[in-house]
Design a protein around this motif. Structure first.
Motif, PDB file in Angstrom:
ATOM      1  N   CYS A  13       0.805   0.282   2.282  1.00  0.00           N
ATOM      2  CA  CYS A  13       1.447   0.300   1.171  1.00  0.00           C
ATOM      3  C   CYS A  13       2.438   1.342   0.972  1.00  0.00           C
ATOM      4  CB  CYS A  13       0.455  -0.132  -0.070  1.00  0.00           C
ATOM      5  SG  CYS A  13      -0.652   1.408  -0.210  1.00  0.00           S
ATOM      6  N   TYR A  14       3.106   1.404  -0.195  1.00  0.00           N
ATOM      7  CA  TYR A  14       3.909   2.651  -0.555  1.00  0.00           C
ATOM      8  C   TYR A  14       3.089   4.066  -0.665  1.00  0.00           C
ATOM      9  CZ  TYR A  14       6.640   5.756  -3.672  1.00  0.00           C
ATOM     10  OH  TYR A  14       7.195   6.761  -4.165  1.00  0.00           O
ATOM     11  N   GLY A  15       2.213   3.860  -1.513  1.00  0.00           N
ATOM     12  CA  GLY A  15       1.394   5.115  -1.595  1.00  0.00           C
ATOM     13  C   GLY A  15       0.682   5.703  -0.751  1.00  0.00           C
ATOM     14  N   VAL A  16       0.193   4.868   0.387  1.00  0.00           N
ATOM     15  CA  VAL A  16      -0.318   5.341   1.639  1.00  0.00           C
ATOM     16  C   VAL A  16       0.491   5.980   2.260  1.00  0.00           C
ATOM     17  CG1 VAL A  16      -1.874   4.436   3.401  1.00  0.00           C
ATOM     18  CG2 VAL A  16      -2.694   4.035   1.374  1.00  0.00           C
ATOM     19  N   SER A  73      -4.203   9.636  -1.880  1.00  0.00           N
ATOM     20  CA  SER A  73      -3.353   8.542  -2.653  1.00  0.00           C
ATOM     21  C   SER A  73      -4.245   8.249  -4.013  1.00  0.00           C
ATOM     22  CB  SER A  73      -2.961   7.507  -2.018  1.00  0.00           C
ATOM     23  OG  SER A  73      -3.655   6.650  -1.314  1.00  0.00           O
ATOM     24  N   CYS A  96      -1.002   8.600  -5.553  1.00  0.00           N
ATOM     25  CA  CYS A  96      -0.077   7.587  -5.597  1.00  0.00           C
ATOM     26  C   CYS A  96       0.478   7.562  -6.945  1.00  0.00           C
ATOM     27  CB  CYS A  96      -0.439   6.228  -5.299  1.00  0.00           C
ATOM     28  SG  CYS A  96       0.416   4.823  -5.560  1.00  0.00           S
ATOM     29  N   PHE A  98       1.247   5.180  -8.917  1.00  0.00           N
ATOM     30  CA  PHE A  98       0.852   4.023  -9.531  1.00  0.00           C
ATOM     31  C   PHE A  98      -0.614   4.522 -10.024  1.00  0.00           C
ATOM     32  CE2 PHE A  98       3.758   1.845  -6.538  1.00  0.00           C
ATOM     33  CZ  PHE A  98       4.691   1.689  -7.712  1.00  0.00           C
ATOM     34  N   VAL A  99      -1.355   5.129  -9.269  1.00  0.00           N
ATOM     35  CA  VAL A  99      -2.640   5.632  -9.717  1.00  0.00           C
ATOM     36  C   VAL A  99      -2.284   6.751 -10.896  1.00  0.00           C
ATOM     37  CG1 VAL A  99      -4.806   6.900  -8.785  1.00  0.00           C
ATOM     38  CG2 VAL A  99      -3.603   5.062  -7.403  1.00  0.00           C
ATOM     39  N   THR A 161      -6.168  -0.060  -9.570  1.00  0.00           N
ATOM     40  CA  THR A 161      -4.747  -0.497  -9.031  1.00  0.00           C
ATOM     41  C   THR A 161      -4.738  -1.754  -8.073  1.00  0.00           C
ATOM     42  OG1 THR A 161      -4.668   1.241  -7.264  1.00  0.00           O
ATOM     43  CG2 THR A 161      -3.335   1.546  -9.201  1.00  0.00           C
ATOM     44  N   CYS A 189      -1.363  -2.483  -9.481  1.00  0.00           N
ATOM     45  CA  CYS A 189      -0.208  -2.338  -8.463  1.00  0.00           C
ATOM     46  C   CYS A 189       0.155  -3.686  -7.827  1.00  0.00           C
ATOM     47  CB  CYS A 189      -0.637  -1.025  -7.342  1.00  0.00           C
ATOM     48  SG  CYS A 189       0.219  -1.115  -6.022  1.00  0.00           S
ATOM     49  N   ALA A 191       1.190  -3.963  -4.898  1.00  0.00           N
ATOM     50  CA  ALA A 191       1.144  -4.051  -3.341  1.00  0.00           C
ATOM     51  C   ALA A 191       0.088  -5.092  -2.815  1.00  0.00           C
ATOM     52  CB  ALA A 191       1.089  -2.563  -2.810  1.00  0.00           C
ATOM     53  N   THR A 192      -1.089  -4.999  -3.584  1.00  0.00           N
ATOM     54  CA  THR A 192      -2.200  -5.864  -2.824  1.00  0.00           C
ATOM     55  C   THR A 192      -1.679  -7.347  -3.134  1.00  0.00           C
ATOM     56  OG1 THR A 192      -3.620  -4.345  -3.637  1.00  0.00           O
ATOM     57  CG2 THR A 192      -4.745  -6.444  -2.923  1.00  0.00           C
TER      58      THR A 192
HETATM   59 FE1  F3S Z   1      -0.792   1.455  -2.581  1.00  0.00          FE
HETATM   60 FE2  F3S Z   1      -0.582   3.034  -4.532  1.00  0.00          FE
HETATM   61 FE3  F3S Z   1      -0.589   0.775  -5.054  1.00  0.00          FE
HETATM   62  S1  F3S Z   1      -1.738   3.768  -2.950  1.00  0.00           S
HETATM   63  S2  F3S Z   1      -2.076  -0.184  -3.373  1.00  0.00           S
HETATM   64  S3  F3S Z   1       0.830   1.468  -3.777  1.00  0.00           S
HETATM   65  S4  F3S Z   1      -1.534   2.015  -6.128  1.00  0.00           S
END
Ligand code: F3S
Length: 293
Positions: A13-16, A73, A96, A98-99, A161, A189, A191-192
């Motif tokens: 995902c974006y954050g990772v 993240s 991240c 979002f976190v 998230t 979030c 992404a999942t």
């Molecule tokens: Fe990934 Fe950030 Fe969402 S780490 S799952 S984009 S909260």
């Protein structure tokens, strides 16, 4: 001819991705030690690669002997920032965004004096981090069933998230039913959910589905279950070596998706191998036909 289709949202995902990029940049540009507090991602191969570039995993800030520390993240509570500062470590904050948003919301509501419900897995580092920002007013619950009687006129809610939306809605509803005012911040979030939707769509239109990712990765297992439930034969593998030729025999359209900790390079490798195996199968068939003639 055969085709291997990759889910349009698969893998990191974006954050990772961002956290790994920050670690690689630090490895290139920083002098001195570079640490990550806990594994940067749940993929031993990536962690090993990072170690080769000089990014060392530590479990505890006491293990750090000067240099920089990367916050992963999942984020951490303010006490870790404080400790790092006291130890003279430079902080590379890869929390991240979002976190961070969930942490800020939790902090803000706690500052206003209300109890803050954190919906999530109490053992997960992200939840622990968010809890750290709640000034002692955080209460972690895994679902609405864990709620007890609320003795405060107003409460706050945030979510880990990766929580399912339905779980979040149920918790907010259950709180509202108790007659308290609820300041609910949906910090889930996308992404999942997007990765799961993409897997479902793809599984519905292919002959066979391969799901790539750790055998005990919760999000990968969930992807495999979603694909399986479409009725499409689904195989969960951790690497290209596990692929079996007979899975693809006689099939034309193969689908592939990957859990959140799977690097693009491994996804590509599996995709290549799926094509190879299928060509082998087709090739043999071609030969048999030729012999029959
Ligand atoms: Fe990934 Fe950030 Fe969402 S780490 S799952 S984009 S909260």
């Amino acid at each position: 001819s055969i085709e291997v289709l990759l889910a349009n949202k698969a893998g990191f995902c974006y954050g990772v991705k961002r956290a790994i990029d920050m670690a690689l940049t630090a490895a290139r540009e920083k002098k001195g030690n570079i640490y990550t507090l806990g594994p940067l991602i749940h993929n031993p191969q990536v962690v090993q690669d990072l170690a080769k570039q000089g990014v060392k995993e530590i479990k505890n800030l006491d293990e750090a002997a000067g240099g920089s520390v990367i916050i992963r993240s999942h984020g951490v509570g303010p006490e870790i920032f404080q400790q790092a500062k006291e130890k003279g470590l430079e902080i590379i904050d890869a929390t991240c965004p979002f976190v961070a948003r969930a942490q800020r919301a939790a902090h803000e509501m706690a500052e206003q004096g209300m109890p803050v419900y954190i919906l999530g897995d109490p053992g997960h580092p992200e939840v622990q981090g968010i809890l750290g920002w709640t000034l002692g007013k955080g209460i972690v619950v895994e679902n609405a069933d864990e709620l007890s009687r609320v003795d405060h006129p107003k409460v706050g809610v945030v979510a880990q998230t990766t929580q399912p939306l339905a779980n979040y809605r149920k918790l907010v509803e259950a709180l509202e039913k108790q007659g308290v005012e609820v300041d609910a911040r949906n910090t889930i979030c996308h992404a999942t959910g997007e990765r799961q939707r993409a897997a479902l769509e793809l599984a519905q239109k292919v002959d066979v589905m391969v799901v790539l990712g750790g055998k005990n990765s919760a999000n990968t297992k969930k992807l495999a279950r979603i694909c399986q439930e479409t009725g499409t034969p689904t195989y969960h593998v951790e690497s290209a070596q596990e692929l079996r030729e007979e899975w693809f025999h006689g099939h034309k359209i193969l689908g592939l998706t990957a859990g959140a900790s799977t690097p693009d390079a491994i996804i590509e490798e599996v995709k290549r191998r799926m094509k190879e195996l299928d060509q082998m199968t087709n090739g043999e068939e071609g030969m048999n036909e030729a012999m029959e003639v």
